[in-house]
Design a protein around this motif. Structure first.
Motif, mmCIF file in Angstrom:
data_model
loop_
_atom_site.group_PDB
_atom_site.id
_atom_site.type_symbol
_atom_site.label_atom_id
_atom_site.label_comp_id
_atom_site.label_asym_id
_atom_site.label_seq_id
_atom_site.Cartn_x
_atom_site.Cartn_y
_atom_site.Cartn_z
ATOM 1 N N TYR A 158 55.302 20.654 -9.421
ATOM 2 C CA TYR A 158 55.164 19.871 -9.270
ATOM 3 C C TYR A 158 56.507 18.674 -9.902
ATOM 4 C CZ TYR A 158 50.238 21.676 -10.467
ATOM 5 O OH TYR A 158 48.805 21.787 -10.311
ATOM 6 N N VAL B 164 52.867 16.432 -5.871
ATOM 7 C CA VAL B 164 52.545 18.156 -5.818
ATOM 8 C C VAL B 164 53.009 18.469 -4.492
ATOM 9 C CG1 VAL B 164 50.488 19.063 -6.883
ATOM 10 C CG2 VAL B 164 50.368 17.455 -7.736
ATOM 11 N N ARG C 11 39.172 13.758 -18.376
ATOM 12 C CA ARG C 11 40.476 12.388 -18.888
ATOM 13 C C ARG C 11 38.827 12.240 -20.137
ATOM 14 N NH1 ARG C 11 41.631 9.772 -13.909
ATOM 15 N NH2 ARG C 11 43.583 10.606 -13.178
ATOM 16 N N SER D 130 50.140 8.272 -8.282
ATOM 17 C CA SER D 130 50.747 7.934 -9.171
ATOM 18 C C SER D 130 52.211 8.359 -8.791
ATOM 19 C CB SER D 130 50.207 9.161 -9.931
ATOM 20 O OG SER D 130 50.626 10.562 -9.816
ATOM 21 N N HIS E 170 45.792 21.778 2.351
ATOM 22 C CA HIS E 170 46.005 22.729 1.803
ATOM 23 C C HIS E 170 46.517 23.858 2.568
ATOM 24 C CE1 HIS E 170 44.068 19.660 -0.184
ATOM 25 N NE2 HIS E 170 43.608 20.061 -0.698
ATOM 26 N N HIS F 90 51.280 16.384 -1.489
ATOM 27 C CA HIS F 90 49.850 15.361 -2.456
ATOM 28 C C HIS F 90 50.974 14.920 -3.062
ATOM 29 C CE1 HIS F 90 46.600 17.174 -0.571
ATOM 30 N NE2 HIS F 90 47.685 18.799 -0.430
ATOM 31 N N ARG F 91 50.114 13.736 -3.821
ATOM 32 C CA ARG F 91 50.799 12.596 -4.758
ATOM 33 C C ARG F 91 49.015 11.918 -4.918
ATOM 34 N NH1 ARG F 91 53.978 6.913 -3.618
ATOM 35 N NH2 ARG F 91 54.264 6.206 -5.786
ATOM 36 N N PRO F 92 48.628 12.228 -6.029
ATOM 37 C CA PRO F 92 47.312 12.429 -6.278
ATOM 38 C C PRO F 92 47.449 11.128 -6.783
ATOM 39 C CG PRO F 92 48.307 14.287 -7.287
ATOM 40 C CD PRO F 92 48.961 13.457 -6.964
ATOM 41 N N GLU F 93 45.888 10.269 -6.079
ATOM 42 C CA GLU F 93 45.392 9.190 -7.617
ATOM 43 C C GLU F 93 47.009 8.120 -6.935
ATOM 44 O OE1 GLU F 93 41.733 9.305 -10.224
ATOM 45 O OE2 GLU F 93 44.135 10.611 -11.096
ATOM 46 N N LEU G 90 46.537 12.726 -16.326
ATOM 47 C CA LEU G 90 46.248 14.449 -16.067
ATOM 48 C C LEU G 90 46.776 14.119 -14.918
ATOM 49 C CD1 LEU G 90 45.323 16.966 -17.103
ATOM 50 C CD2 LEU G 90 43.275 15.981 -16.344
ATOM 51 N N THR G 91 47.160 15.222 -14.125
ATOM 52 C CA THR G 91 47.121 15.594 -13.019
ATOM 53 C C THR G 91 46.699 17.136 -12.629
ATOM 54 O OG1 THR G 91 49.337 14.655 -12.512
ATOM 55 C CG2 THR G 91 48.475 16.703 -10.625
ATOM 56 N N SER H 205 44.211 15.775 -4.071
ATOM 57 C CA SER H 205 44.674 14.763 -4.231
ATOM 58 C C SER H 205 43.095 13.818 -5.042
ATOM 59 C CB SER H 205 44.689 14.153 -2.785
ATOM 60 O OG SER H 205 45.764 13.981 -1.784
ATOM 61 N N THR I 128 52.780 25.917 -6.422
ATOM 62 C CA THR I 128 52.564 24.936 -6.717
ATOM 63 C C THR I 128 53.245 23.735 -7.617
ATOM 64 O OG1 THR I 128 50.047 25.565 -6.518
ATOM 65 C CG2 THR I 128 50.847 23.423 -7.021
ATOM 66 N N GLY J 145 41.208 20.483 -3.340
ATOM 67 C CA GLY J 145 41.025 18.919 -4.272
ATOM 68 C C GLY J 145 42.174 18.222 -4.716
ATOM 69 N N VAL K 149 45.167 19.930 -10.491
ATOM 70 C CA VAL K 149 44.860 20.676 -9.086
ATOM 71 C C VAL K 149 44.282 22.145 -9.457
ATOM 72 C CG1 VAL K 149 46.273 21.880 -7.245
ATOM 73 C CG2 VAL K 149 47.386 19.992 -7.598
ATOM 74 N N LEU L 237 37.731 16.093 -12.772
ATOM 75 C CA LEU L 237 39.298 15.350 -13.113
ATOM 76 C C LEU L 237 38.686 14.067 -13.956
ATOM 77 C CD1 LEU L 237 41.870 14.512 -12.501
ATOM 78 C CD2 LEU L 237 41.887 13.783 -11.554
ATOM 79 N N THR M 193 53.258 11.640 -10.174
ATOM 80 C CA THR M 193 53.614 13.131 -9.977
ATOM 81 C C THR M 193 53.478 13.533 -8.701
ATOM 82 O OG1 THR M 193 52.546 13.177 -11.945
ATOM 83 C CG2 THR M 193 52.381 14.869 -10.673
ATOM 84 N N ALA N 291 47.512 20.136 -15.545
ATOM 85 C CA ALA N 291 46.644 21.607 -15.380
ATOM 86 C C ALA N 291 46.189 21.587 -13.641
ATOM 87 C CB ALA N 291 45.152 20.624 -16.286
#
Lengths: 344, 344, 344, 344
Positions: free
Chosen positions: A247, A305, D216, A301, A279, A296-299, D229-230, D207, A245, D205, D232, D212, A303, D175
């Motif tokens: 980052y 992944v 947060r 943002s 995944h 992945h690009r969470p939210e 916060l990221t 994304s 994983t 999950g 995964v 989360l 960052t 995290a």
């Protein structure tokens, strides 16, 4: 049909070479060595090989015999290939080393991490790092190939499209990796017992692992500058598989990341960029030479992944070694490596 | 190259057929059906198939289309093949049924164990029980083959040399069997969850399991008389594999039992009689079509213990189905079934 | 509050004694010995004990110090208790031996199975076999107790009501047993690695296992005559648990078997006769001292199948040792042993 | 002795409450509800409870009966506690909710993540977030406690000393968390089958996961400002346990980090700061309410790696719920929660 030998064949990468080569139509295993098991048939130690290598037995290592072969794999602890590789190369035998002996270009760095002097610094210049996705052309003509480590393979393939394109902050890369227990080898250690490693998860080497300088060197090459990397491996209660994983922080607008990854790996037979939102599971590559990747690009943002999975014994060791062999001898790159994963 | 179809392809025996047939040079999978997953690509459901069947998708079952194929596998719950097999046979398509629909010769006994009437008793006469080690010649010309169950395969192959030779008391046979959880299928059942079936062992069906009449019928055939059998299956915390531990009492001096087993199976490509004193592991057959057998006579008493292991999804289902197909279509019996087991 | 010591505390039965005794209100562990780990805190080796034994450390065995304690457990390989037990008894310390040293009454038979002379035959007369369900009264006054082995406990408790009542043919008993890997101890053996023992099942010792004479002696006592027993242990991919599947043939009409078992064990705090039709799971006794039993009579034949499960480290070792201690010191028999199993 | 009830008791957190409360000397479980299993004895569904709750059976939920108890635990899917909590509070019954219903202070955020309106926004003001290490005093007088989620517990306890002291860049927290399969509950889902989740590792999950916003919110409280916060989560092939690997970048010289963590948690009965250099294993907390933490600073860089492990069903759910109960009713905080972990 070429003839190959395996030095140090009793460990997991050795038996995995035998399993995969049994399906390779252009390779014959002529010799496999082990001091401790000399005289024992490989199919007596590994019953999965019954019916495939019924006459092959472990023998004492003999440089003359090994030197008469087309290629020799080293599936040994570090240090062994240092001692033998030069002699074999001199006899015209090509060497594919699955150990760490020729992965680092800097002999001093090697000595620092392995706590002993480098045994063959004169060979470092010609050793080629056997990651075909980066060094395919050089591998084709190499006499000496250093097969990448398992973690380094998963991590480098995951970061490659980001670093080559200069999209992320290379000062703060974080690789959180999870490995099955075969990564620790077949040695009889208490920590690898089913009763100890089963039903539990733990990190190890959080303060420094020998794959760290190898990964750093590879990522630095992609980026053409040193990188900052935190690498934490974890022991997972499964037999095979690595899940990396990865980052990183975007520094520029990357455009369509999914498309970038797909394009970078469009012609790679052993890298599978999964659909957006995927995944990948380690079991989807069990026993095969494929690396599966998802981005992945969470939210939304900055960052990123990247999820990257391989079988540590195949793309992370013996399969990649055979992929290198195929390149070195002009065979189709996928020869002997085309079966689907066993799942479930 | 022949064209085949798979009815009911979303379960474990379906995906296992796809995995194995991907390596079969003379078979093309033209159709795979699933009502619930129609339209879904098989490689989306089973990522291990990515790169192997990238265009094949599940479709609604269609008798006309299936009837245009050379052969159709049924990987369905019981009852489905009853409804379709006759129509396909009439269209000239050969049928290989992995379900229990045509394993028992007696329609009434089938109805009693499966709690519903037999749906195609008129086909029972021509259905051939697909255990090649017993019925190879009949299979070669069969139009309809009933692939044996997983437990029945392991148990029958273990007892066969003893019963054919009339060496043991057939009134008191005891088959203590252990199976991995894929034997229970891919259905979402609480009892099959990792959190429920993991780290635990239990018997089930101790008072009567549907494989009992099938085993009894097969053992009776070897012995040419009814047999008394106690059969207790156990659920084991592993994914694949069956271990059958088979007890019987000698009634005559058997001579060299090891040699008897070796001779009986000397020409069988998928039965491996291990050396005297062996204890076969289920992992030694993971993913392959081999049954490995060892024979013990504890303390030189008159009790014989036969250990017989298979992969329940291969020799116990999909591999044996392909072995039957190979026989029915005149291919070499081992085509597509020659890779070594993945171990560890 | 009594003071106890543990000799040989680094193995699984040693740490299990510590875990269980942490909850025992009337026992204090004053000493735990290990030559190899002398000086190491038990909570450093076993982090589950952090917060419970923060000052206790392994020490060199010292007969004088051990001899000052009320009781000493031996959690050692065979042979060690032979050498020390007599001296401790002379000092007034009671001995509870978890090893095999005093389980067989016949020193010659012991010597034959363990391939060395018996080291303390003079103590055999007073050693009491610590199966409370059979020998509770003798245990209460014993100075030296031999805690039964794990397989012997599961097998004897399963057969006991049948043999005491003379219901079955004792010439043809078959005990098919499955054990988790902690049964092989904490030694670093290749065969116990997660990568070797995981995802696989195999028999071992099919031609003769050291628990065989112990079980035979115990069953013979119940029946007051020698018995014929076939015992095949199997290695199962789980950490804890034994599942014994016990076959026997009725020789008389047994009446209501379920009721017979329930009555026999009505007052036993650690034997749970499950409802008719049950299939006990090993996980239902994980970490606790209970043996759960179910009785089956398939197809109403004359074959009886008893299913008996224990935790090999608790009722099969350390828990039963504490149960014996409780009896020897007049504590309530269940003291420190009353928590439910952890499930799932 | 107080009387408590459990609403929704058939899942893993329900049975875990029963297991732990069986050892609690001041609590009696008077009622456990389940619509689907009404009338079934809890020991029939969970045989580990045989001998502990032999008369307790699931019943239909009844607000009047529940309202007569001292406290009620909700071990239900989200939404259920919304509907019932107010009524119970009005009757004077205290509510300890293990679901997500009252964890987020912002009803709109709750509605966005759970895709339905918040059902009891009027109770949010008085709901106390049940992390005793942060909110012990408020918990003591609370009528309604929201027990933290499993991931949020492991992550918050790991970051707490860093964020309270303002040592790290709170804009780039990462995290990476690994959970056993019981985190997915006892529902019969294909993805949770042993054959699917065993011998494999995957993220999920990546994304966006419902834990989360909870994490947060908690980290923001420690820091008194929003955090970046990221998070995964990964599914690990084990039954219980969470391993959180927590990355952050130092912004100031932290001094002796190990000492900072030890001091912060010196008086916390359920947080164990391990010695420097440790790698806590999830199995070391199996079945117990402890969170074990280790701190690493690889290569003395400015990246801090905190390793934090809990049992997701205990400190991550039912154990923490009982810890809250103990605080709310003035019992010693550790009552019923003092047994060591079962290991191996």
């Amino acid at each position: 049909m070429i003839k190959v030998g395996i030095v140090g064949g009793t460990g997991y990468t050795g038996v995995e070479l035998l399993r995969l080569l049994a399906q390779h139509p252009q390779v014959s295993v002529a010799m496999i060595t082990s001091r401790s098991e000399a005289g024992v048939k490989v199919s007596d130690m590994y019953p999965n090989l019954r019916g495939h290598y019924d006459t092959l037995a472990f023998s004492e290592p003999d440089a003359d015999q090994l030197g008469s072969l087309d290629a020799v794999f080293f599936a040994t602890p570090h240090g062994v290939a240092h001692a033998l590789a030069g002699e074999l190369l001199n006899k015209g035998t090509r060497v594919i080393d699955l150990s760490a002996d020729f992965r680092l270009r800097d002999a001093d760095e090697w000595a620092a991490w392995y706590a002993q002097p480098h045994g063959a610094p004169e060979l470092l210049d010609e050793a080629v790092y056997g990651l075909p996705e980066l060094y395919r052309e050089r591998i084709k003509t190499a006499r000496l190939v250093a097969v990448p480590g398992c973690y380094p393979t998963a991590v480098q393939l995951g970061y490659l499209p980001l670093l080559e394109a200069g999209l992320v902050d290379t000062g703060r890369l974080i690789a959180d990796c999870k490995s099955g227990v075969t990564g620790a080898g077949r040695g009889a250690k208490v920590g690898s017992l089913l009763a100890e490693a089963g039903e539990s998860m733990k990190a190890y080497g959080a303060s420094g692992h020998r794959h760290l300088p190898e990964i750093r060197q590879g990522l630095g090459d992609m980026h053409s500058a040193p990188v900052g990397l935190t690498f934490v491996p974890h022991l997972t209660p499964m037999i095979r598989g690595i899940h990396a994983t990865l980052y990183s922080q975007l520094t520029v607008d990357p455009g369509d990341l999914q498309a970038r990854f797909e394009q970078r790996y469009a012609n790679e037979p052993f890298v599978d960029v999964m659909p957006a939102g995927s995944h990948p599971e380690t079991r989807s590559v069990k026993g095969i030479n494929t690396c599966r990747i998802a981005i992945h690009r969470p939210e939304n943002s900055d960052t990123i992944v990247v999820l990257s999975v391989i079988d540590n014994l195949v793309k992370g060791a013996s399969g990649q070694a055979i992929q290198n062999l195929n390149l070195m001898f002009g065979f189709d790159e996928t020869t002997g490596l085309s079966a689907p994963a066993v799942m479930p």
